[in-house]
Design an enzyme around this catalytic site. Structure first.
Site, PDB file in Angstrom:
ATOM      1  N   SER A 149      58.386  75.271   8.999  1.00 52.05           N
ATOM      2  CA  SER A 149      57.915  75.796   7.715  1.00 52.05           C
ATOM      3  C   SER A 149      57.387  74.653   6.837  1.00 52.05           C
ATOM      4  O   SER A 149      56.428  73.987   7.235  1.00 52.05           O
ATOM      5  CB  SER A 149      59.046  76.580   7.053  1.00 52.05           C
ATOM      6  OG  SER A 149      58.542  77.402   6.037  1.00 52.05           O
ATOM      7  N   ASP A 227      57.004  87.260  11.194  1.00 54.94           N
ATOM      8  CA  ASP A 227      57.372  86.285  10.166  1.00 54.94           C
ATOM      9  C   ASP A 227      56.819  86.788   8.837  1.00 54.94           C
ATOM     10  O   ASP A 227      55.611  86.761   8.612  1.00 54.94           O
ATOM     11  CB  ASP A 227      56.773  84.923  10.539  1.00 54.94           C
ATOM     12  CG  ASP A 227      57.194  83.809   9.608  1.00 54.94           C
ATOM     13  OD1 ASP A 227      57.401  84.079   8.412  1.00 54.94           O
ATOM     14  OD2 ASP A 227      57.305  82.666  10.081  1.00 54.94           O
ATOM     15  N   HIS A 262      61.058  84.286  10.872  1.00 50.80           N
ATOM     16  CA  HIS A 262      60.942  82.908  10.361  1.00 50.80           C
ATOM     17  C   HIS A 262      62.264  82.131  10.496  1.00 50.80           C
ATOM     18  O   HIS A 262      62.350  80.988  10.071  1.00 50.80           O
ATOM     19  CB  HIS A 262      60.530  82.969   8.880  1.00 50.80           C
ATOM     20  CG  HIS A 262      59.973  81.689   8.322  1.00 50.80           C
ATOM     21  ND1 HIS A 262      58.730  81.198   8.654  1.00 50.80           N
ATOM     22  CD2 HIS A 262      60.491  80.769   7.444  1.00 50.80           C
ATOM     23  CE1 HIS A 262      58.498  80.062   8.007  1.00 50.80           C
ATOM     24  NE2 HIS A 262      59.556  79.769   7.267  1.00 50.80           N
TER      25      HIS A 262
END
Lengths: 284, 284
Positions: A149, A227, A262
């Site tokens: 991320s 995600d 995610h």
């Protein structure tokens, strides 16, 4: 440097480390995994893992399975923190996506953040010094960089900005075009100010077009098609990096994986592929 | 039963489940991992993982690597909670080692706990019904049981008390002789009262001597020699189970592993061995 814990894991040792940083002017925590080393005479390569928003060095150490897969390949792992903590700046703890836990791997130029929020130099310089000085088993000239991320963005950005420094690069669900998404706008705006040319110096989609035209490279990326930060909130924009790489010598190996979100369940599910990616390039 | 989340991990799916329990009279959470199943016609065995003090179903799901290693062997995994939560009993949340998060896998007979704290029957009966009714892919006649700390005790105790129910048993750092250690004395005293003959019905060291003399079995145990709950606090007493097993048909395969502590770093480091232990016995 102070070792605060020494934990046996996967035949090796995880060292929890604290040190006073000259770049952040705060006490910084780092986790360092050293695998069981067969030949004491040989230095070993390492993976530098940059974590995402809100994370400490512990999240990925506990949940990403990076230590397990690195141990199988005799690779060390270094996991820094995601920002200074306790810098004492007003408002630093008010947001989960800005300030504490959200250093965004830049050197801040805007007050009041520029005194402490210098995670770019902290990672790029001080972490390497720390490892050189205290973990002589690690060969710091052989570093693969990865992250998740915000940390996936950090890994790609660091790799693009520093020719020859990293031998391999990969990312899990990276924020690929931070200049044009809410997370990036908030952090860049506060840390770097309103002049967007300053933002471009950290944006992978801008960097990949501007760096040395002859430079070649490849980057492995996985992102889940469930995600929410990608398909719903458009924070990641991994496809933009593929688009930006067209006409360059860079190959972006983007894998959109079905059903994955995610979380660390996603990261851990593809860690084996990423460690193999780095291992193959670190041992060339 | 309600599925609250469906998470892709290691080619399979982790279902987060909630259901109203008749034994605890509370809403209970359970995590169920179903691996990628090649032949839809075949039912698959499962591992029942009992967690330790303070844990929810999420700790082991995220940190123990059980899902990864189970997925490689095409095994399902069921991870229940460690107690009722929100039963509304005065003092239930006052201690980390008693009440909420510390059901100790017994059926309480002492007021006020006996209304809700019936984790023995909850695990032994209701979890199996839940799986039978909602996850037909799982063959509930093929169950291997394992767990960590309080859950390691729970796994061994459940296995000893239920001849033929579990095909295999292992434990990570189990509380092996709870009747004579502080954790056990506190929970047994409160849940079962002062009559220590009631405690013996749940104590592996007592059970192994009293159960059907002809019954054979083996149990795999790992415990770290740097586990503070063992070498400093004497809460585990794994050696007592080896001693108690002498003269029986039971083989306790106790491995005291050098350098390891009580954390999930320890559990995850030996999960591969435990999954192989179960796989070999479940597929006989």
């Amino acid at each position: 440097m102070k070792i605060t814990a020494e934990i046996a894991v996967n035949d090796g040792t995880l060292y929890k480390v604290e040190h006073e940083s000259t770049f952040t002017k705060t006490l910084m925590k780092v986790n360092v995994f050293i695998p069981k080393v067969i030949k004491q005479s040989e230095k070993i390569p390492f993976i530098l893992y940059l974590s995402g928003l809100t994370c400490t060095p512990d999240n990925a150490s506990e949940k990403s399975m990076i230590i397990y897969f690195a141990s199988l390949k005799n690779l060390a792992v270094v996991l820094p923190d995601t920002s200074p903590r306790g810098a004492g700046i007003e408002g630093e703890d008010d947001n989960w996506d800005f300030g504490t836990g959200a250093g965004f791997y830049v050197d801040s130029i805007n007050k009041p953040w520029n005194e402490n929020y210098n995670m770019y130099s902290y990672i790029n310089t001080e972490i390497f010094q720390l490892i050189n000085d205290n973990f002589p088993i690690i060969d710091t000239s052989k570093c693969g960089i990865t992250g998740h991320s915000m940390g996936g963005y950090g890994a790609i950005m660091m790799h693009l900005r520093n020719e020859g420094k990293f031998k391999s690069c990969s990312a899990f669900a990276p924020i690929s075009n931070p200049s044009i998404v809410p997370w990036g706008e908030k952090c860049f705006g506060n840390y770097l100010g309103n002049d967007k040319t300053k933002w471009e110096e950290y944006d992978p989609c801008c960097l990949i077009k501007k760096i040395n035209k002859d430079r070649k490279g490849d980057i492995l990326i996985h992102v889940g098609d469930k995600d929410v930060f990608n398909y719903r909130d458009n924070q990641l924009r991994c496809e933009n990096l593929v688009e930006a790489s067209k006409g360059t010598n860079w190959e972006i190996d983007l894998n959109v994986v079905k059903g994955y979100d995610h979380s660390y369940y996603f990261v851990s599910s593809f860690m084996k592929d990423h460690i193999e990616w780095h291992y193959n390039r670190l041992n060339k």
